[in-house]
Design a protein around this motif. Structure first.
Motif, PDB file in Angstrom:
ATOM      1  N   SER A 125       0.809  12.167  -7.818  1.00 25.40           N
ATOM      2  CA  SER A 125       2.135  12.347  -7.202  1.00 25.40           C
ATOM      3  C   SER A 125       2.503  11.117  -6.364  1.00 25.40           C
ATOM      4  CB  SER A 125       2.150  13.586  -6.300  1.00 25.40           C
ATOM      5  OG  SER A 125       1.813  14.731  -7.037  1.00 25.40           O
ATOM      6  N   ASP A 126       1.506  10.558  -5.703  1.00 20.80           N
ATOM      7  CA  ASP A 126       1.733   9.311  -4.951  1.00 20.80           C
ATOM      8  C   ASP A 126       2.162   8.204  -5.906  1.00 20.80           C
ATOM      9  OD1 ASP A 126       1.078  10.373  -2.492  1.00 20.80           O
ATOM     10  OD2 ASP A 126      -0.996   9.672  -2.506  1.00 20.80           O
ATOM     11  N   SER A 127       1.506   8.148  -7.071  1.00 23.15           N
ATOM     12  CA  SER A 127       1.836   7.123  -8.080  1.00 23.15           C
ATOM     13  C   SER A 127       3.268   7.287  -8.574  1.00 23.15           C
ATOM     14  CB  SER A 127       0.894   7.212  -9.286  1.00 23.15           C
ATOM     15  OG  SER A 127      -0.407   6.792  -8.940  1.00 23.15           O
TER      16      SER A 127
ATOM     17  N   GLY B 166      -1.178  17.291  -7.988  1.00 24.30           N
ATOM     18  CA  GLY B 166      -2.152  16.201  -7.944  1.00 24.30           C
ATOM     19  C   GLY B 166      -1.782  15.239  -6.833  1.00 24.30           C
ATOM     20  N   HIS B 167      -2.773  14.731  -6.145  1.00 19.79           N
ATOM     21  CA  HIS B 167      -2.483  13.871  -5.003  1.00 19.79           C
ATOM     22  C   HIS B 167      -2.121  12.442  -5.427  1.00 19.79           C
ATOM     23  CE1 HIS B 167      -3.920  11.939  -0.983  1.00 19.79           C
ATOM     24  NE2 HIS B 167      -2.641  11.801  -1.196  1.00 19.79           N
ATOM     25  N   ILE B 168      -3.103  11.733  -5.950  1.00 20.63           N
ATOM     26  CA  ILE B 168      -2.886  10.312  -6.249  1.00 20.63           C
ATOM     27  C   ILE B 168      -1.834  10.151  -7.353  1.00 20.63           C
ATOM     28  CG2 ILE B 168      -4.067   8.143  -6.875  1.00 20.63           C
ATOM     29  CD1 ILE B 168      -4.833   9.446  -4.092  1.00 20.63           C
TER      30      ILE B 168
ATOM     31  N   SER C 106       4.510   1.706   1.960  1.00 20.53           N
ATOM     32  CA  SER C 106       5.609   2.665   1.839  1.00 20.53           C
ATOM     33  C   SER C 106       5.011   4.039   1.561  1.00 20.53           C
ATOM     34  CB  SER C 106       6.540   2.255   0.706  1.00 20.53           C
ATOM     35  OG  SER C 106       7.439   3.313   0.464  1.00 20.53           O
ATOM     36  N   HIS C 107       5.079   4.913   2.548  1.00 20.09           N
ATOM     37  CA  HIS C 107       4.497   6.243   2.379  1.00 20.09           C
ATOM     38  C   HIS C 107       5.590   7.299   2.171  1.00 20.09           C
ATOM     39  CE1 HIS C 107       1.980   9.805   3.918  1.00 20.09           C
ATOM     40  NE2 HIS C 107       1.607   9.544   2.693  1.00 20.09           N
ATOM     41  N   THR C 108       6.219   7.747   3.243  1.00 20.04           N
ATOM     42  CA  THR C 108       7.223   8.804   3.114  1.00 20.04           C
ATOM     43  C   THR C 108       8.435   8.416   2.250  1.00 20.04           C
ATOM     44  OG1 THR C 108       6.466  10.025   5.031  1.00 20.04           O
ATOM     45  CG2 THR C 108       8.769  10.319   4.459  1.00 20.04           C
TER      46      THR C 108
ATOM     47  N   ALA D 140       0.851  -1.187   0.000  1.00 24.80           N
ATOM     48  CA  ALA D 140       0.000   0.000   0.000  1.00 24.80           C
ATOM     49  C   ALA D 140       0.888   1.238   0.000  1.00 24.80           C
ATOM     50  CB  ALA D 140      -0.884   0.011   1.241  1.00 24.80           C
ATOM     51  N   HIS D 141       0.326   2.364  -0.404  1.00 18.48           N
ATOM     52  CA  HIS D 141       1.054   3.626  -0.234  1.00 18.48           C
ATOM     53  C   HIS D 141       0.647   4.262   1.104  1.00 18.48           C
ATOM     54  CE1 HIS D 141       3.082   7.339  -0.901  1.00 18.48           C
ATOM     55  NE2 HIS D 141       1.956   8.031  -0.919  1.00 18.48           N
ATOM     56  N   HIS D 142      -0.596   4.625   1.236  1.00 13.44           N
ATOM     57  CA  HIS D 142      -1.030   5.287   2.479  1.00 13.44           C
ATOM     58  C   HIS D 142      -1.014   4.315   3.665  1.00 13.44           C
ATOM     59  CE1 HIS D 142      -3.119   8.480  -0.135  1.00 13.44           C
ATOM     60  NE2 HIS D 142      -1.971   8.942   0.303  1.00 13.44           N
ATOM     61  N   PRO D 143      -0.599   4.832   4.796  1.00 13.35           N
ATOM     62  CA  PRO D 143      -0.481   3.957   5.963  1.00 13.35           C
ATOM     63  C   PRO D 143      -1.823   3.619   6.617  1.00 13.35           C
ATOM     64  CG  PRO D 143       0.127   6.210   6.543  1.00 13.35           C
ATOM     65  CD  PRO D 143      -0.142   6.207   5.065  1.00 13.35           C
TER      66      PRO D 143
ATOM     67  N   GLY E 109       2.587  21.458  -4.471  1.00 12.06           N
ATOM     68  CA  GLY E 109       2.080  20.529  -3.456  1.00 12.06           C
ATOM     69  C   GLY E 109       1.262  19.419  -4.078  1.00 12.06           C
ATOM     70  N   MET E 110       0.826  18.504  -3.194  1.00 16.11           N
ATOM     71  CA  MET E 110      -0.016  17.387  -3.662  1.00 16.11           C
ATOM     72  C   MET E 110      -1.482  17.740  -3.494  1.00 16.11           C
ATOM     73  SD  MET E 110       1.207  13.678  -2.598  1.00 16.11           S
ATOM     74  CE  MET E 110       2.897  13.133  -2.567  1.00 16.11           C
ATOM     75  N   HIS E 111      -1.787  18.400  -2.382  1.00 15.40           N
ATOM     76  CA  HIS E 111      -3.164  18.807  -2.099  1.00 15.40           C
ATOM     77  C   HIS E 111      -3.098  19.986  -1.146  1.00 15.40           C
ATOM     78  CE1 HIS E 111      -2.363  16.308   1.459  1.00 15.40           C
ATOM     79  NE2 HIS E 111      -2.113  15.316   0.623  1.00 15.40           N
TER      80      HIS E 111
HETATM   81 FE   LIG Z   1      -0.940  10.626  -0.432  1.00 13.18          FE
END
Ligand SMILES: [Fe+2]
Length: 304
Positions: free
Chosen positions: A271-273, A267-269, A155-157, A86-89, A245-247
């Protein structure tokens, strides 16, 4: 990889861990017992191993931005998934989300915000975030992983660091003059191009496309979640012209507006991608098959 891309530098991360150890050593026995010892080795407590159902060779992974029990059932349906990333914890990683926000203090300082101001304003915000995540149903996904016997990590940060470093390098190389140039540069990144197709591409939240960027700061791509809205004024004083920023929340937007700081939301998702993809490319090189789900736009930068 997360440490190598960390804006604090490898030395900065090492120092952060050393400080944690010094604090730990001063604790009494009761405090030591309650202390999360992973903090002595893992500088990113929002990124963890949650469940090991079977310690086996990983050949196929299911990877998503948000993993919930639905994705775990999907993995069962697919069949031979060895691990879910997952990305988000969630679980303990979510409970400790605020712990990674210290990173932002150093990043702000790097961009010229005096350390005392960055520290003071971030401390306030860090405790707010810690209270905010307190009410979550932390273990829901972890419980499902245990019941369904699925290996689960996130893995988030570390991957947000990869995304931030990638963007920083690109912007330093291309040196956009106006906001429209900056948007054009972002739009060349496949993850943002894809997001734009569904209406979630890079957007100007504060400022105008004709505005000059000035000094561009990547203070809001990594480091847990949004910092303090009071920081914009200080960032403007420090010479920052544009923040990527992401959001952004409405309160943050208002403060940026008043401080005449341009805000481009990449963009949030997406940038996460981007960050996840840079990490997944390394797994792919090792022969691991990747199945994207839950918002992850998989783009491989490996030579085919
Ligand atoms: Fe995120």
């Amino acid at each position: 990889m997360g440490i190598k891309s960390d804006f604090r530098g490898e030395e900065g991360v090492k120092k952060f861990l050393e400080d944690k150890r010094k604090k730990y050593e001063k604790m009494d026995d009761k405090e030591k017992k309650e202390f999360d010892k992973e903090a002595l080795e893992n500088p990113y407590l929002d990124s963890r191993i949650y469940h090991i159902a079977e310690d086996k060779e990983i050949k196929k992974v299911l990877v998503g931005i948000d993993i919930e029990p639905a994705e775990l059932l999907m993995a069962k349906e697919i069949g031979d998934i060895d691990l879910i990333i997952a990305h988000h914890p969630f679980g303990k990683g979510l409970a400790y989300l605020a712990e990674v926000m210290d990173l932002q203090i150093d990043v702000l300082n790097f961009y010229g915000v005096p350390i005392n101001i960055a520290e003071g304003l971030m401390k306030e915000r860090i405790s707010e975030v810690a209270r905010g995540v307190n009410s979550a149903n932390h273990q829901r996904t972890v419980d499902a992983a245990k019941i369904l016997k699925i290996n689960l990590i996130n893995s988030h940060t570390p991957t947000d660091n990869l995304s931030a470093k990638f963007l920083k390098n690109l912007i330093e190389e291309k040196k956009p003059e106006r906001i429209s140039d900056l948007i054009d540069i972002l739009m060349e990144i496949p993850e943002y191009k894809e997001a734009a197709k569904i209406g979630a591409g890079p957007k100007i939240f504060v400022g105008d496309k004709e505005n000059r960027c000035g000094r561009i700061a990547l203070t809001e791509i990594t480091g847990g979640t949004e910092g303090s809205p009071k920081l914009y004024e200080k960032m403007a004083n420090a010479g920052i012209g544009t923040v990527i920023g992401m959001h952004i929340s409405e309160e943050h937007k208002k403060q940026a507006d008043e401080s005449h700081i341009n805000v481009v939301i990449a963009g949030h998702i997406s940038s996460d991608s981007l960050g996840m993809n840079l990490f997944l490319d390394e797994l792919e090189k090792k022969g691991i098959e990747i199945i994207p789900c839950s918002g992850l736009t998989r783009v491989s930068r490996n030579q085919k």
